[in-house]
Design an enzyme around this catalytic site. Structure first.
Site, PDB file in Angstrom:
ATOM      1  N   HIS A 114      34.531  46.421  41.782  1.00  0.00           N
ATOM      2  CA  HIS A 114      34.232  45.342  42.729  1.00  0.00           C
ATOM      3  C   HIS A 114      35.097  44.119  42.468  1.00  0.00           C
ATOM      4  O   HIS A 114      35.593  43.897  41.361  1.00  0.00           O
ATOM      5  CB  HIS A 114      32.742  44.975  42.711  1.00  0.00           C
ATOM      6  CG  HIS A 114      32.293  44.161  41.539  1.00  0.00           C
ATOM      7  ND1 HIS A 114      32.471  42.792  41.469  1.00  0.00           N
ATOM      8  CD2 HIS A 114      31.652  44.498  40.386  1.00  0.00           C
ATOM      9  CE1 HIS A 114      31.958  42.332  40.341  1.00  0.00           C
ATOM     10  NE2 HIS A 114      31.459  43.355  39.657  1.00  0.00           N
ATOM     11  N   CYS A 115      35.294  43.357  43.537  1.00  0.00           N
ATOM     12  CA  CYS A 115      35.905  42.031  43.440  1.00  0.00           C
ATOM     13  C   CYS A 115      34.844  41.062  43.956  1.00  0.00           C
ATOM     14  O   CYS A 115      33.675  41.190  43.579  1.00  0.00           O
ATOM     15  CB  CYS A 115      37.214  41.969  44.230  1.00  0.00           C
ATOM     16  SG  CYS A 115      37.123  42.616  45.918  1.00  0.00           S
ATOM     17  N   LYS A 116      35.198  40.125  44.805  1.00  0.00           N
ATOM     18  CA  LYS A 116      34.186  39.196  45.320  1.00  0.00           C
ATOM     19  C   LYS A 116      33.462  39.774  46.525  1.00  0.00           C
ATOM     20  O   LYS A 116      32.227  39.782  46.581  1.00  0.00           O
ATOM     21  CB  LYS A 116      34.826  37.856  45.686  1.00  0.00           C
ATOM     22  CG  LYS A 116      33.826  36.782  46.081  1.00  0.00           C
ATOM     23  CD  LYS A 116      34.510  35.445  46.324  1.00  0.00           C
ATOM     24  CE  LYS A 116      33.483  34.371  46.683  1.00  0.00           C
ATOM     25  NZ  LYS A 116      34.137  33.058  46.926  1.00  0.00           N
ATOM     26  N   THR A 122      39.595  45.263  45.827  1.00  0.00           N
ATOM     27  CA  THR A 122      38.950  46.574  45.676  1.00  0.00           C
ATOM     28  C   THR A 122      39.617  47.600  46.575  1.00  0.00           C
ATOM     29  O   THR A 122      39.854  48.746  46.167  1.00  0.00           O
ATOM     30  CB  THR A 122      37.454  46.471  46.012  1.00  0.00           C
ATOM     31  OG1 THR A 122      36.826  45.563  45.097  1.00  0.00           O
ATOM     32  CG2 THR A 122      36.775  47.825  45.915  1.00  0.00           C
TER      33      THR A 122
END
Length: 204
Positions: A114-116, A122
């Site tokens: 995951h990223c934000k 991602t």
């Protein structure tokens, strides 16, 4: 550069509501043992617990939220952090390459990427994984755009297209395909130093 964080066993891992299972934003299974999403929030912890995660690949440079660290500690989850900036621009290929090595090592599975928001960073990592899996480029781009939506970035697509999966295969020469499970045709990646005798299927 990758930051690997080993978190000790803690308490309950936050006060999330365990009666309702809420997936993280943009959550999806990439394939067995690999998931993707946006940054998990407190109300997502109950759902994440059902995945029995062993690792998280975090693609943002910001420090991991304290509540999330408590959740990792309580559930014995290892954090791999790759500080990739979220603004439009060049994606560091070295970070993606190192993150790929984490993903294809089944000893880190089940793993959540995951990223934000689970869109661009991602999407780039998953796109490179798909190239490694020999997906055609059209299918790779369609998957990226399904999550990025109207915010799809041409720079991300160009990065995925240029990603050298052959180089990754050469870097990971120690990984081999091995069939696991009785009568199963499921391919798994194992390191040579693992005890392959335990997973070898007797041909019939």
């Amino acid at each position: 550069m990758c930051l690997i964080m080993e978190v000790g066993v803690g308490g309950a891992g936050g006060g999330e509501n365990n009666d309702v299972l809420v997936p993280s934003t943009n959550f999806s299974m990439v394939e067995e043992g690999i998931y993707r999403s946006g940054l998990p929030q407190l109300d997502n912890f109950g759902f994440l617990r059902t995945l029995n995660l062993r690792s998280i690949v975090y693609l943002c440079p910001e420090p991991y939220p304290e509540e999330n660290l408590k959740f990792l500690a309580a559930n014995n989850i290892r954090l791999f952090q790759f500080g990739i900036e979220g603004k439009t621009g060049s994606i560091p290929s070295s970070s993606i390459m190192e993150a790929m090595k984490i993903l294809i090592d089944v000893r880190n599975h089940p793993v959540l990427i995951h990223c934000k928001r689970g869109k661009h960073r991602t999407g780039c990592l998953v796109g490179c994984l798909r190239k490694f899996q020999n997906w055609c480029l059209t299918a790779v781009f369609e998957e990226y755009q399904r999550f990025a939506g109207v915010k799809s970035r041409s720079t991300d697509l160009a990065f995925i297209e240029k990603f050298d999966s052959v180089c990754l295969r050469q870097c990971l020469y120690s990984l081999i395909y091995q069939y696991q499970g009785y009568g199963s045709n499921k391919r798994r990646l194992l390191y040579k130093e693992d005890n392959l005798q335990k997973s070898r299927v007797t041909s019939r």
